[in-house]
Enzyme design. Structure first.
Site, PDB file in Angstrom:
ATOM      1  N   THR A   1      41.110  46.770  49.151  1.00  0.00           N
ATOM      2  CA  THR A   1      41.472  47.588  47.493  1.00  0.00           C
ATOM      3  C   THR A   1      40.905  48.450  47.947  1.00  0.00           C
ATOM      4  OG1 THR A   1      41.694  47.007  45.775  1.00  0.00           O
ATOM      5  CG2 THR A   1      39.501  46.173  46.914  1.00  0.00           C
ATOM      6  N   ASP A   2      42.041  49.760  46.921  1.00  0.00           N
ATOM      7  CA  ASP A   2      41.638  51.137  46.528  1.00  0.00           C
ATOM      8  C   ASP A   2      39.896  50.624  45.089  1.00  0.00           C
ATOM      9  OD1 ASP A   2      42.911  50.242  44.042  1.00  0.00           O
ATOM     10  OD2 ASP A   2      43.447  51.835  44.106  1.00  0.00           O
ATOM     11  N   GLU A   3      39.541  49.626  44.894  1.00  0.00           N
ATOM     12  CA  GLU A   3      38.898  49.545  43.551  1.00  0.00           C
ATOM     13  C   GLU A   3      37.262  49.734  44.327  1.00  0.00           C
ATOM     14  OE1 GLU A   3      39.189  46.656  40.535  1.00  0.00           O
ATOM     15  OE2 GLU A   3      41.279  46.575  41.075  1.00  0.00           O
TER      16      GLU A   3
ATOM     17  N   TYR B   1      34.600  41.563  41.682  1.00  0.00           N
ATOM     18  CA  TYR B   1      35.148  41.853  42.180  1.00  0.00           C
ATOM     19  C   TYR B   1      35.491  42.820  43.101  1.00  0.00           C
ATOM     20  CZ  TYR B   1      40.483  43.055  44.281  1.00  0.00           C
ATOM     21  OH  TYR B   1      41.089  42.572  45.280  1.00  0.00           O
TER      22      TYR B   1
ATOM     23  N   LYS C   1      34.257  42.735  47.070  1.00  0.00           N
ATOM     24  CA  LYS C   1      35.501  43.297  48.176  1.00  0.00           C
ATOM     25  C   LYS C   1      34.612  43.997  49.405  1.00  0.00           C
ATOM     26  CE  LYS C   1      39.112  42.626  49.216  1.00  0.00           C
ATOM     27  NZ  LYS C   1      40.408  42.066  50.207  1.00  0.00           N
TER      28      LYS C   1
ATOM     29  N   ARG D   1      46.345  53.588  37.021  1.00  0.00           N
ATOM     30  CA  ARG D   1      46.707  53.003  38.130  1.00  0.00           C
ATOM     31  C   ARG D   1      47.253  53.774  39.644  1.00  0.00           C
ATOM     32  NH1 ARG D   1      42.559  51.583  36.618  1.00  0.00           N
ATOM     33  NH2 ARG D   1      41.522  49.651  36.961  1.00  0.00           N
TER      34      ARG D   1
ATOM     35  N   ASP E   1      38.464  45.918  25.434  1.00  0.00           N
ATOM     36  CA  ASP E   1      38.736  47.150  26.803  1.00  0.00           C
ATOM     37  C   ASP E   1      37.792  46.132  27.174  1.00  0.00           C
ATOM     38  OD1 ASP E   1      39.087  48.294  28.229  1.00  0.00           O
ATOM     39  OD2 ASP E   1      38.198  50.772  27.733  1.00  0.00           O
TER      40      ASP E   1
HETATM   41  P1  NAD Z   1      46.182  36.188  45.258  1.00  0.00           P
HETATM   42  O1  NAD Z   1      44.718  35.947  44.310  1.00  0.00           O
HETATM   43  O2  NAD Z   1      47.889  36.395  44.678  1.00  0.00           O
HETATM   44  O3  NAD Z   1      45.958  35.673  46.075  1.00  0.00           O
HETATM   45  C1  NAD Z   1      44.584  35.469  46.952  1.00  0.00           C
HETATM   46  C2  NAD Z   1      45.196  34.215  47.969  1.00  0.00           C
HETATM   47  O4  NAD Z   1      44.396  33.402  48.529  1.00  0.00           O
HETATM   48  C3  NAD Z   1      46.089  32.625  47.359  1.00  0.00           C
HETATM   49  O5  NAD Z   1      46.819  31.883  47.893  1.00  0.00           O
HETATM   50  C4  NAD Z   1      45.246  31.320  46.982  1.00  0.00           C
HETATM   51  O6  NAD Z   1      45.026  30.474  47.330  1.00  0.00           O
HETATM   52  C5  NAD Z   1      43.722  31.556  48.742  1.00  0.00           C
HETATM   53  N1  NAD Z   1      42.989  31.498  48.571  1.00  0.00           N
HETATM   54  C6  NAD Z   1      41.814  32.461  47.449  1.00  0.00           C
HETATM   55  N2  NAD Z   1      40.676  31.851  48.409  1.00  0.00           N
HETATM   56  C7  NAD Z   1      41.129  30.759  49.172  1.00  0.00           C
HETATM   57  C8  NAD Z   1      39.997  30.234  49.845  1.00  0.00           C
HETATM   58  N3  NAD Z   1      38.493  29.489  49.717  1.00  0.00           N
HETATM   59  N4  NAD Z   1      40.483  29.972  51.362  1.00  0.00           N
HETATM   60  C9  NAD Z   1      41.581  29.928  52.119  1.00  0.00           C
HETATM   61  N5  NAD Z   1      42.351  30.661  50.685  1.00  0.00           N
HETATM   62  C10 NAD Z   1      41.703  31.542  49.398  1.00  0.00           C
HETATM   63  O7  NAD Z   1      45.683  37.544  45.900  1.00  0.00           O
HETATM   64  P2  NAD Z   1      46.964  38.426  45.950  1.00  0.00           P
HETATM   65  O8  NAD Z   1      47.087  39.560  45.146  1.00  0.00           O
HETATM   66  O9  NAD Z   1      47.766  38.756  47.106  1.00  0.00           O
HETATM   67  O10 NAD Z   1      45.848  40.101  47.068  1.00  0.00           O
HETATM   68  C11 NAD Z   1      46.160  39.303  48.379  1.00  0.00           C
HETATM   69  C12 NAD Z   1      45.087  40.423  49.017  1.00  0.00           C
HETATM   70  O11 NAD Z   1      44.490  41.800  48.883  1.00  0.00           O
HETATM   71  C13 NAD Z   1      43.371  39.899  48.509  1.00  0.00           C
HETATM   72  O12 NAD Z   1      42.453  40.416  49.638  1.00  0.00           O
HETATM   73  C14 NAD Z   1      43.008  41.474  47.648  1.00  0.00           C
HETATM   74  O13 NAD Z   1      41.984  41.636  47.403  1.00  0.00           O
HETATM   75  C15 NAD Z   1      43.737  41.898  48.606  1.00  0.00           C
HETATM   76  N6  NAD Z   1      45.055  43.589  47.377  1.00  0.00           N
HETATM   77  C16 NAD Z   1      45.254  42.964  46.164  1.00  0.00           C
HETATM   78  C17 NAD Z   1      46.213  44.143  46.043  1.00  0.00           C
HETATM   79  C18 NAD Z   1      46.692  44.028  44.430  1.00  0.00           C
HETATM   80  O14 NAD Z   1      46.959  44.602  43.944  1.00  0.00           O
HETATM   81  N7  NAD Z   1      47.296  42.697  44.190  1.00  0.00           N
HETATM   82  C19 NAD Z   1      45.275  45.195  46.056  1.00  0.00           C
HETATM   83  C20 NAD Z   1      44.478  46.305  46.955  1.00  0.00           C
HETATM   84  C21 NAD Z   1      43.878  44.614  47.879  1.00  0.00           C
HETATM   85  O1  DAU Z   2      43.708  48.639  42.369  1.00  0.00           O
HETATM   86  C1  DAU Z   2      44.045  47.162  43.539  1.00  0.00           C
HETATM   87  C2  DAU Z   2      43.920  46.088  42.566  1.00  0.00           C
HETATM   88  O2  DAU Z   2      44.579  45.958  41.709  1.00  0.00           O
HETATM   89  C3  DAU Z   2      43.616  45.025  43.543  1.00  0.00           C
HETATM   90  O3  DAU Z   2      42.380  45.496  44.618  1.00  0.00           O
HETATM   91  C4  DAU Z   2      43.071  43.500  42.141  1.00  0.00           C
HETATM   92  O4  DAU Z   2      43.114  42.096  43.579  1.00  0.00           O
HETATM   93  C5  DAU Z   2      44.517  43.739  41.371  1.00  0.00           C
HETATM   94  O5  DAU Z   2      44.546  42.318  40.444  1.00  0.00           O
HETATM   95  C6  DAU Z   2      44.627  44.832  41.148  1.00  0.00           C
HETATM   96  O6  DAU Z   2      43.691  44.942  39.993  1.00  0.00           O
HETATM   97  P1  DAU Z   2      43.655  45.810  38.371  1.00  0.00           P
HETATM   98  O7  DAU Z   2      42.483  45.560  37.428  1.00  0.00           O
HETATM   99  O8  DAU Z   2      44.123  47.523  38.288  1.00  0.00           O
HETATM  100  O9  DAU Z   2      44.770  45.066  37.797  1.00  0.00           O
HETATM  101  P2  DAU Z   2      45.684  43.967  36.693  1.00  0.00           P
HETATM  102  O10 DAU Z   2      46.980  43.908  36.894  1.00  0.00           O
HETATM  103  O11 DAU Z   2      44.222  42.844  36.704  1.00  0.00           O
HETATM  104  O12 DAU Z   2      44.893  45.643  35.451  1.00  0.00           O
HETATM  105  C7  DAU Z   2      46.253  46.345  35.345  1.00  0.00           C
HETATM  106  C8  DAU Z   2      45.511  47.302  34.754  1.00  0.00           C
HETATM  107  O13 DAU Z   2      45.981  47.396  32.867  1.00  0.00           O
HETATM  108  C9  DAU Z   2      44.320  47.852  34.608  1.00  0.00           C
HETATM  109  O14 DAU Z   2      43.762  48.664  33.991  1.00  0.00           O
HETATM  110  C10 DAU Z   2      44.043  46.780  32.775  1.00  0.00           C
HETATM  111  C11 DAU Z   2      45.004  46.490  31.620  1.00  0.00           C
HETATM  112  N1  DAU Z   2      45.306  45.119  31.611  1.00  0.00           N
HETATM  113  C12 DAU Z   2      45.208  44.883  32.614  1.00  0.00           C
HETATM  114  C13 DAU Z   2      45.691  43.440  31.216  1.00  0.00           C
HETATM  115  C14 DAU Z   2      46.469  41.861  32.352  1.00  0.00           C
HETATM  116  C15 DAU Z   2      45.555  45.065  30.718  1.00  0.00           C
HETATM  117  O15 DAU Z   2      45.922  46.822  29.668  1.00  0.00           O
HETATM  118  N2  DAU Z   2      46.129  44.171  29.532  1.00  0.00           N
HETATM  119  C16 DAU Z   2      46.887  43.468  30.128  1.00  0.00           C
HETATM  120  O16 DAU Z   2      46.093  42.068  29.914  1.00  0.00           O
END
Ligand code: NAD
Ligand code: DAU
Length: 358
Positions: free
Chosen positions: A133-135, A159, A163, A223, A292
């Site tokens: 992730t970019d985080e 988190y 990562k 974001r 927040d």
């Molecule tokens: P998600 O939470 O939707 O899915 C995660 C999956 O991993 C689920 O299917 C869960 O059952 C599985 N899992 C969790 N723990 C496990 C374990 N111990 N063994 C096997 N499987 C397990 O996540 P996502 O949003 O699809 O993200 C996928 C990947 O991409 C993550 O590594 C996340 O850090 C990365 N990522 C996500 C985002 C985003 O915006 N969602 C952005 C950048 C990177």
């Molecule tokens: O940048 C990549 C990341 O993006 C991934 O690595 C994470 O897995 C993914 O969950 C996501 O993280 P964020 O924290 O940015 O996503 P989220 O959807 O939780 O929140 C997006 C933004 O919105 C963040 O600034 C928090 C804000 N937010 C979120 C929720 C759930 C709100 O203002 N209200 C809300 O109810």
């Protein structure tokens, strides 16, 4: 290729699995523990395919991993399994340490043992692709900067720290043991099959239900949004084309303030779902500013020029086209969300596999 994908029942993992099964000749083994975030209903369109196999396995279970490697004989691993929700990591970090750090370590060791048994040219061609992730780069607040592949790590939340830790492990396994790794760091994804705890699906669902739309702080956090199917295409390009040891940042060039995202969803819903719940005149009236997030990162933004230059990848969706597709998908797939809300999605695997065995 035989591709072992971890976390293939999650939001991004399921998009990757669907992309590979529908657009390539590769075979996929999906290794997923099925936590609350894992949903096999997201794979209904491909799960009967002969090139697709599922195993409900925890990546922390080393002996189970060894067995899967021995049987499936992968040419590549795409590692997406993780605990992914920042708010959950703040209220309970333990699972994040366990899966994101220990799980990645166990997967690296299982991969290394298997990779050492391979003969050339398969050994050299093998890839371990770590999806991050970019985080990990921290907060860009108060600058015009973009995250580069060389930006120093400065994670803020449990988190992102977990990562970042896993990224360091992956690079160490390359440098020390020669494991052929590639790493990608992506910005916020959005699109179909997104678990409704994350901002965009949560706002869509709450608006449709006439509930408050919670905006953290003043909503000015930024974001950089990428449509999930663009991410899936980028990941496949990286695992098949990137040189060993490379890192690629992936992003959509779509910097948006949270409050603007929420308002854009409300506007789309005014057009696409004009029949609002009783008593709601405008969806925007539901916007509610709430406390927040602790340690909230104010801005993320990706420079994705390296992946464009090296591999020719650019996103196909703009934020306008991608958000419209997303809102339309949720409106047309309320059953998928209802099964999550009722918990029925957890029964799907039992129902499905009992029927198959009978
Ligand atoms: P998600 O939470 O939707 O899915 C995660 C999956 O991993 C689920 O299917 C869960 O059952 C599985 N899992 C969790 N723990 C496990 C374990 N111990 N063994 C096997 N499987 C397990 O996540 P996502 O949003 O699809 O993200 C996928 C990947 O991409 C993550 O590594 C996340 O850090 C990365 N990522 C996500 C985002 C985003 O915006 N969602 C952005 C950048 C990177
Ligand atoms: O940048 C990549 C990341 O993006 C991934 O690595 C994470 O897995 C993914 O969950 C996501 O993280 P964020 O924290 O940015 O996503 P989220 O959807 O939780 O929140 C997006 C933004 O919105 C963040 O600034 C928090 C804000 N937010 C979120 C929720 C759930 C709100 O203002 N209200 C809300 O109810």
């Amino acid at each position: 290729m035989n591709i072992l994908i971890t976390g293939g029942a999650g939001f991004i993992g399921s998009a990757v699995v669907r992309h590979i099964i529908q657009n390539t000749q590769d075979s996929v083994l999906n290794v997923d523990k099925l936590t609350y975030a894992g949903n096999l209903e997201s794979l209904e369109s491909i799960h009967h395919h002969e090139r697709y196999t599922f195993s409900q396995t925890d990546i922390c279970d080393r002996s189970a991993l060894d067995q899967l490697f021995a049987n499936f004989q992968p040419d590549a691993v795409m590692h997406l399994a993780a605990e992914s929700h920042v708010d959950r990591s703040i209220s309970g970090p333990a699972d994040f340490i366990e899966t994101n750090i220990i799980g990645t370590y166990q997967l690296l060791e299982a991969t290394r043992q298997y990779w050492n048994t391979l003969a050339e040219p398969r050994k050299q061609a093998f890839r371990f692709h770590h999806i991050s992730t970019d985080e990990v780069y921290g907060d860009l607040e108060g600058t015009e900067d973009l995250f580069l592949e060389t930006t120093p790590y400065a994670p803020s939340s449990p988190y992102s720290a977990s990562k970042a830790s896993s990224d360091h492990l992956v690079r160490a396994w390359h440098r020390t043991y020669g494991l052929p790794v590639v790493v990608t760091n992506c910005s916020n994804n959005y699109g179909p099959y997104h678990f409704p705890e994350k901002l965009i699906p949560l706002i869509i669902q709450n608006a449709l239900a006439g509930k408050a739309l919670p905006v953290y702080g003043n909503g000015h956090q930024i974001r950089d949004w990428l449509f999930v199917e663009d991410h899936a295409r980028a990941l496949y390009k990286v695992v098949t084309e990137a040189a060993v040891g490379e890192t690629y940042n992936i992003g959509g060039h779509n910097e948006q303030k949270n409050i603007d995202v929420v308002k854009a969803i409300c506007e789309l819903l005014e057009e696409l779902a004009p029949n609002k719940p009783a008593g709601i005149e405008h969806y925007q009236n539901l916007i509610t500013y709430v406390t927040d997030r602790p340690g909230h990162d104010l801005r993320y933004a990706i420079d994705a020029s390296k992946i464009k230059k090296d591999l020719g990848w650019i996103p196909q969706e703009t934020f306008d086209t991608g958000l419209r597709k997303t809102v339309e998908w949720y409106l047309n797939n309320q059953e998928w969300v209802e099964h999550i809300q009722s918990g029925e999605y957890k029964n799907w695997i039992q129902q499905q596999y009992q029927t198959e065995q009978a």
